[in-house]
Design an enzyme around this catalytic site. Structure first.
Site, short mmCIF file in Angstrom:
data_model
loop_
_atom_site.label_atom_id
_atom_site.label_comp_id
_atom_site.label_asym_id
_atom_site.label_seq_id
_atom_site.Cartn_x
_atom_site.Cartn_y
_atom_site.Cartn_z
CE LYS A 129 16.69 -30.79 27.97
NZ LYS A 129 17.73 -31.13 28.82
CE LYS A 164 14.51 -29.40 24.66
NZ LYS A 164 15.95 -28.87 24.03
NE ARG A 214 26.75 -25.49 24.90
CZ ARG A 214 26.95 -26.59 25.52
NH1 ARG A 214 28.28 -26.93 26.41
NH2 ARG A 214 25.92 -27.61 25.76
NE ARG A 229 26.55 -28.78 20.43
CZ ARG A 229 25.89 -28.39 21.56
NH1 ARG A 229 26.16 -29.29 22.68
NH2 ARG A 229 24.87 -27.60 21.77
NE ARG A 237 19.16 -38.05 19.53
CZ ARG A 237 19.51 -39.29 20.41
NH1 ARG A 237 19.08 -39.24 21.52
NH2 ARG A 237 19.73 -40.43 19.95
CG ASP A 277 23.12 -26.07 23.81
OD1 ASP A 277 24.26 -25.65 23.63
OD2 ASP A 277 22.49 -27.10 24.36
CD GLU A 285 19.18 -28.24 26.40
OE1 GLU A 285 20.19 -28.47 27.13
OE2 GLU A 285 18.64 -29.21 25.95
CG ASN A 287 23.68 -26.59 28.31
OD1 ASN A 287 23.30 -27.59 28.77
ND2 ASN A 287 23.39 -25.83 27.04
#
Length: 319
Positions: A129, A164, A214, A229, A237, A277, A285, A287
């Site tokens: 993050k 978050k 993603r 997503r 979410r 993301d 983000e 990842n």
């Protein structure tokens, strides 16, 4: 050519969608011997080299939802990481103290000659993050703080926000607070534990209704399809772990701009596989621990992401 996967317990793999399984299947197809262990199986003793108590595994050819007999394994035995062709660090977050220690053991194995992907130092240097803040031109308004006062000020400015924890995954612990500020104090206390824990706060991006995309980067180059997503029902979410619907779609012009800027930078730091993301025009983000999405993209588009990854791994090992 043995490959060691440092991953979560094999018995829990969901082979119909697991990316590590897709990697193993492609590696086995190319003739690689497969070994697997968990991060807790790493071992380093004075005067010796870093080893893992690993199981040699063979794939049975069975896979799918509910399938548990997808592999056969020999009893675990110690193996020096430097004797292997590659070590693939695929343990899921959270990035806690034990994960941190595992990266140090893997970095020592690198000094002994092991080839580790993603590189342990790069894993440590890119908390998933926090890493976005290095690239402010590609992100939305974002705050990282322990201070409840700072969070209240951020909400007063942006009105609709997401809070978050820094160590969550799969959508865990994500809250939205709208213009009325309802429960902001309680949510802040829950996440920051009265100032003891750091929280990320971001302006809410309404484009989430079109999906949290993603984008996969392999050796710095984007896979041509993203996995959007999409939140379902009243959920904010899009994470697959909380019921988001995964829809593969071609990269947009903005997606490519982001990927082509970040890809070479991250690859040069030892990150062979990265999952960006993106919501709307903003990266949310980066990842690096165990990016997923291989199987969903391949199943929906026919583009073999595991083949791309294995090609990149082979090139890295040959270089």
């Amino acid at each position: 050519m043995p490959l060691l996967f440092v991953a979560d317990p094999l018995e829990g793999f969901k082979t119909h969608k697991d990316t590590s399984f897709a990697m193993m299947r492609e590696a086995a197809r190319r003739g690689h011997a497969l070994l697997a262990c968990e991060a807790r199986d790493l071992h380093w003793q004075r005067g010796g080299r870093v080893t893992a108590r690993a199981r040699a595994i063979t794939l049975t050819g069975r896979a799918g939802a509910g399938v548990t007999d997808w592999f056969q394994a020999a009893p675990a035995a110690p193996v020096e990481l430097a004797t292997l062709d590659a070590v693939l660090m695929r343990s899921d977050p959270p990035f806690d103290s034990e994960y941190f220690y595992a990266t140090h053991l893997l970095e020592q194995a690198e000094r002994e000659g092991a080839r580790v992907f993603n590189r342990p130092r790069a894993l440590r240097d890119h908390p998933e993050k926090l890493a976005i803040l290095e690239f402010p031109q590609w992100i939305g308004p974002t705050l990282v703080t322990r201070s409840a006062d700072d969070i209240r000020a951020f909400h007063a400015e942006h009105r609709d926000i997401i809070l978050k924890p820094l160590d969550g995954m799969g959508g865990m612990g994500i809250f939205r607070v709208g213009p009325d500020g309802l429960n902001l104090g309680s949510i802040t206390e829950t996440l920051n534990r009265d100032g003891a824990q750091t929280v990320m706060v971001q302006r809410y991006l309404p484009e989430i209704v079109q999906g949290d995309k993603r984008i996969l980067l392999i050796a710095g180059r984007p896979v041509p399809f993203a996995l959007a997503r999409i939140p379902q029902g009243s959920e904010i979410r899009g994470n697959m772990a909380v019921g988001g619907k995964g829809v593969a779609q071609p990269l947009s012009v903005r997606d490519r701009e982001i990927a082509e800027h970040l890809g070479p930078v991250l690859a040069a730091r030892g990150l062979l596989l990265v999952g960006l993301d993106v919501i709307g025009d903003c990266v949310t983000e980066i990842n690096v621990t165990s990016p997923t999405g291989f199987q969903e993209i391949t199943q929906q588009t026919g583009h073999d992401v595991a083949r791309d990854w294995m090609d990149a791994l082979a090139a890295a090992l040959a270089g």
